[in-house]
Design an enzyme around this catalytic site. Structure first.
Site, mmCIF file in Angstrom:
data_model
loop_
_atom_site.group_PDB
_atom_site.id
_atom_site.type_symbol
_atom_site.label_atom_id
_atom_site.label_comp_id
_atom_site.label_asym_id
_atom_site.label_seq_id
_atom_site.Cartn_x
_atom_site.Cartn_y
_atom_site.Cartn_z
ATOM 1 N N GLU A 249 0.888 -1.171 0.000
ATOM 2 C CA GLU A 249 0.000 0.000 0.000
ATOM 3 C C GLU A 249 0.918 1.210 0.000
ATOM 4 O O GLU A 249 1.596 1.470 0.991
ATOM 5 C CB GLU A 249 -0.875 0.024 1.264
ATOM 6 C CG GLU A 249 -1.711 -1.224 1.485
ATOM 7 C CD GLU A 249 -2.900 -1.308 0.547
ATOM 8 O OE1 GLU A 249 -3.254 -0.290 -0.068
ATOM 9 O OE2 GLU A 249 -3.457 -2.404 0.425
ATOM 10 N N CYS B 260 -2.973 8.808 3.609
ATOM 11 C CA CYS B 260 -2.739 8.211 2.294
ATOM 12 C C CYS B 260 -3.920 8.468 1.363
ATOM 13 O O CYS B 260 -3.765 8.502 0.147
ATOM 14 C CB CYS B 260 -2.496 6.720 2.434
ATOM 15 S SG CYS B 260 -3.815 5.872 3.326
HETATM 16 P P1 NAP Z 1 8.356 4.817 4.737
HETATM 17 O O1 NAP Z 1 9.474 5.730 5.035
HETATM 18 O O2 NAP Z 1 8.328 4.124 3.437
HETATM 19 O O3 NAP Z 1 8.326 3.776 5.960
HETATM 20 C C1 NAP Z 1 7.301 2.830 6.073
HETATM 21 C C2 NAP Z 1 7.749 1.670 6.925
HETATM 22 O O4 NAP Z 1 8.781 0.946 6.261
HETATM 23 C C3 NAP Z 1 8.321 2.074 8.288
HETATM 24 O O5 NAP Z 1 7.845 1.173 9.252
HETATM 25 C C4 NAP Z 1 9.814 1.923 8.084
HETATM 26 O O6 NAP Z 1 10.500 1.664 9.257
HETATM 27 C C5 NAP Z 1 9.846 0.718 7.173
HETATM 28 N N1 NAP Z 1 11.072 0.539 6.406
HETATM 29 C C6 NAP Z 1 11.874 1.484 5.883
HETATM 30 N N2 NAP Z 1 12.882 0.906 5.197
HETATM 31 C C7 NAP Z 1 12.707 -0.432 5.312
HETATM 32 C C8 NAP Z 1 13.413 -1.560 4.824
HETATM 33 N N3 NAP Z 1 14.506 -1.427 4.069
HETATM 34 N N4 NAP Z 1 12.957 -2.793 5.139
HETATM 35 C C9 NAP Z 1 11.849 -2.943 5.883
HETATM 36 N N5 NAP Z 1 11.131 -1.907 6.368
HETATM 37 C C10 NAP Z 1 11.556 -0.672 6.081
HETATM 38 O O7 NAP Z 1 6.949 5.568 4.825
HETATM 39 P P2 NAP Z 1 6.431 6.590 5.910
HETATM 40 O O8 NAP Z 1 7.212 7.856 5.797
HETATM 41 O O9 NAP Z 1 6.337 5.943 7.239
HETATM 42 O O10 NAP Z 1 4.939 6.845 5.402
HETATM 43 C C11 NAP Z 1 4.587 7.794 4.429
HETATM 44 C C12 NAP Z 1 4.220 7.158 3.136
HETATM 45 O O11 NAP Z 1 3.310 6.103 3.361
HETATM 46 C C13 NAP Z 1 3.502 8.098 2.197
HETATM 47 O O12 NAP Z 1 4.092 8.007 0.940
HETATM 48 C C14 NAP Z 1 2.068 7.592 2.153
HETATM 49 O O13 NAP Z 1 1.423 7.796 0.938
HETATM 50 C C15 NAP Z 1 2.246 6.166 2.412
HETATM 51 N N6 NAP Z 1 1.044 5.604 3.022
HETATM 52 C C16 NAP Z 1 0.245 4.800 2.264
HETATM 53 C C17 NAP Z 1 -0.899 4.248 2.800
HETATM 54 C C18 NAP Z 1 -1.762 3.341 1.985
HETATM 55 O O14 NAP Z 1 -2.626 2.690 2.574
HETATM 56 N N7 NAP Z 1 -1.595 3.259 0.687
HETATM 57 C C19 NAP Z 1 -1.236 4.520 4.129
HETATM 58 C C20 NAP Z 1 -0.418 5.344 4.869
HETATM 59 C C21 NAP Z 1 0.728 5.891 4.313
HETATM 60 P P3 NAP Z 1 11.231 2.816 10.103
HETATM 61 O O15 NAP Z 1 10.168 3.751 10.530
HETATM 62 O O16 NAP Z 1 11.846 2.070 11.225
HETATM 63 O O17 NAP Z 1 12.215 3.447 9.175
#
Ligand code: NAP
Length: 523
Positions: free
Chosen positions: A263, A300
């Site tokens: 997602e 999102c």
């Molecule tokens: P993110 O930086 O991509 O991080 C998301 C998750 O991935 C965090 O738990 C992060 O952990 C983890 N992560 C990062 N690198 C990883 C790796 N190499 N291996 C495994 N896990 C890893 O996203 P965010 O800043 O938290 O969220 C914002 C984004 O989420 C926006 O682009 C938004 O559109 C999207 N979003 C989408 C939805 C949907 O339902 N489509 C819902 C909500 C948000 P750490 O925090 O420990 O780094």
């Protein structure tokens, strides 16, 4: 109570049935209003393989032994337990997420509401452990040879990786589906806002609701957990598309054929039809304003592109500017504040950089990207940004608007010629999204929009004057309807009632003696 507060500031993970503290490389959790450090988290030193084996070998069998109704009862208890601590959790969300009380309730009630919806589904599915998929298949013109498709729990672990913006709802909606399907969960909330996630897990663990091994949580980085997965396991990821790419490309997941659901980003649109009644226009304005400001635009599903007929462009620009002008930005603890800061310094910096890119092809209608004066906050403190309304009358020429998700309180007004055909073309330029909303009192216009954009979306929200007063708005994800979207949105599918269980179930075709098979599947 173990207490995730400023007093105990080293958060712990819950793995192999124990609370474990990381021993190195601590990440800092901040209060985004004051920029003070309120906790630390680390998963360094945690034995990921052991954590997964505990889930697979202890949690999995225990859950699979339960019927859907029994698993549903566990979800109901989780929902009640989390709801019982609502006030405490709201405080944590204000402190660690920069949420207003309203933002915090949206997240928490989303979590408990989704758990309860899946609890009800469990009761409905009843006293069985296997789902029959579709009708029996007759394999031989009147002979006893027949077939069935069954859906059974995958005997692995559901690894859930969540985004920072919904620390409660994010993990609870995934866990509801996996646990009801009969799969143990290892949840990993985003570190920066993990206070609420960690505390909600702690509440559930302390209440001893679930069988041992059914729920584990990594509070901090994912470490090498993905390197330990095997083919029965599932990864459900929510977050940015760059992280999604990394996870999808993880060699171990590719080699083992691990199921991965993503997602990701979405440039959700709202389309105002030319004919819309005043009541419909009013709800359209309300929804757009709410999506720009609720959770400071960090949703999102938030509307990023606002499509209006050319003739309505100035009127809508004025009405939205007026509403944004009335929105108090500041310390989310204050009762009259409607929009708090962004969750982290990184989000603020990404927002500012994103706005600069959008401005290359758009005009500013409301707000000044360089100025924000939050109420009740020391000068220069906090990760605050202004609410912004940008505009482009030549919608398709502003290509960046259709390509770049700026995750904060910013949306762009776009003009179209009033036809569903052109509105669809503009919406489709987002290359796949979670939700687009259509505000129209003309059935033909709405039907043409469905034809024009359905294959580009996980959900289309259709609003007219008859439902204007009652609708929750496109930004609210409902447990009974699909959440996810093709293309840019990650190509994932979650929720949607019983459909949400499929990710965690294996489908097997059974072929044989039809009456015996019927007895096995309970038909
Ligand atoms: P993110 O930086 O991509 O991080 C998301 C998750 O991935 C965090 O738990 C992060 O952990 C983890 N992560 C990062 N690198 C990883 C790796 N190499 N291996 C495994 N896990 C890893 O996203 P965010 O800043 O938290 O969220 C914002 C984004 O989420 C926006 O682009 C938004 O559109 C999207 N979003 C989408 C939805 C949907 O339902 N489509 C819902 C909500 C948000 P750490 O925090 O420990 O780094």
């Amino acid at each position: 109570m173990l207490g995730y507060t400023v007093i105990v500031n080293k958060l712990r993970s819950y793995v192999y049935g124990e609370w474990v503290q990381g021993d190195d490389r601590f990440a800092e959790l901040k209060n985004p209003t004051t920029e003070t450090t309120i906790a630390q988290a680390s998963t360094a030193g945690i034995d990921m393989d052991r954590a997964l084996r505990h889930s697979r070998e202890v949690g999995g069998p225990a859950l699979r032994a339960l019927t859907f109704a029994e698993r549903g009862a566990l979800l109901a208890a989780m929902s009640r337990t989390i709801h019982g601590a609502r006030e405490e959790l709201i405080e944590l969300a204000i402190e660690n997420g920069g949420n207003t009380r309203g933002d915090a309730k949206f997240d928490l009630d989303g979590a408990t509401g989704t758990l309860m919806a899946y609890a009800d589904l469990g009761a409905e599915l009843g006293d069985r452990r296997t789902l029959v998929d579709g009708d029996p298949v007759d394999l031989g013109g009147g002979s006893r040879l027949g077939g069935y498709h069954i859906r059974i729990p995958r005997p692995g672990v559901a690894v859930h990786i969540g985004a920072f913006n919904f620390p409660a709802w994010g993990w609870a909606e995934k866990a509801a589906c996996a646990l009801l399907a009969g799969m143990p969960v290892l949840t990993k909330p985003a570190t920066a806002t993990s206070l609420v996630a960690a505390r909600t897990v702690e509440l559930v663990v302390e209440a001893k609701i679930l069988p041992q091994g059914a729920l584990s949580a990594l509070v901090g980085s994912a470490g090498d957990v993905l390197q330990q997965l095997s083919f029965h396991d599932v990864v459900a990821f929510t977050g940015g598309s760059a992280t999604a790419r990394t996870i999808r490309g993880t060699e171990r997941l590719l080699d083992a054929g691990v199921r991965v659901n993503v997602e990701a980003d979405s440039l959700n649109a709202a389309v105002l039809a030319p004919d819309a009644d005043d009541a419909t226009v009013d709800v359209f304005l309300r929804h757009v304003h709410r999506d720009i400001t609720q959770k400071a635009g960090q949703k999102c599903t938030a509307i990023r592109r606002i499509l209006v007929p050319e003739a309505a462009y100035d009127r809508v620009a004025e009405a939205l500017s007026e509403r944004l002008g009335d929105t108090v930005i500041g310390d989310p603890k204050l009762a009259d504040v409607r929009m708090g800061p962004l969750a982290t310094a990184r989000q603020r910096d990404d927002f500012n950089a994103g706005v600069a890119k959008l401005r290359e092809q758009t005009d500013i209608i409301y707000g000044d990207p360089a100025t924000v004066t939050p109420t009740g906050v020391d000068d220069g403190r906090g990760y605050f940004v202004p609410a912004l309304l940008l505009g482009a009358k030549s919608a398709l020429d502003a290509s960046v608007v259709h390509e770049l998700e700026v995750f904060g309180p910013c949306a762009t007004l776009l003009a179209y010629d009033g036809s569903a055909d052109q509105a669809s073309t503009i919406v489709r330029a987002g290359q796949g999204g979670l939700v687009t909303s259509v505000y129209s009192d003309d059935r033909k216009f709405s039907a043409a929009m469905i034809d024009g954009i359905a294959a580009w979306h996980g959900r289309i929200f259709l609003c007219d004057k008859k439902i204007a007063e009652k609708v929750p708005g496109p930004g609210t994800v409902l447990p009974s309807l699909l959440h996810g979207g093709p293309g840019r949105a990650g190509n994932g599918e979650e929720l949607g009632g019983v459909r949400g269980l499929e990710l965690y179930q294996h489908r097997t075709a059974l072929q044989g003696n039809a009456p015996l098979l019927a007895r096995y599947v309970g038909g």
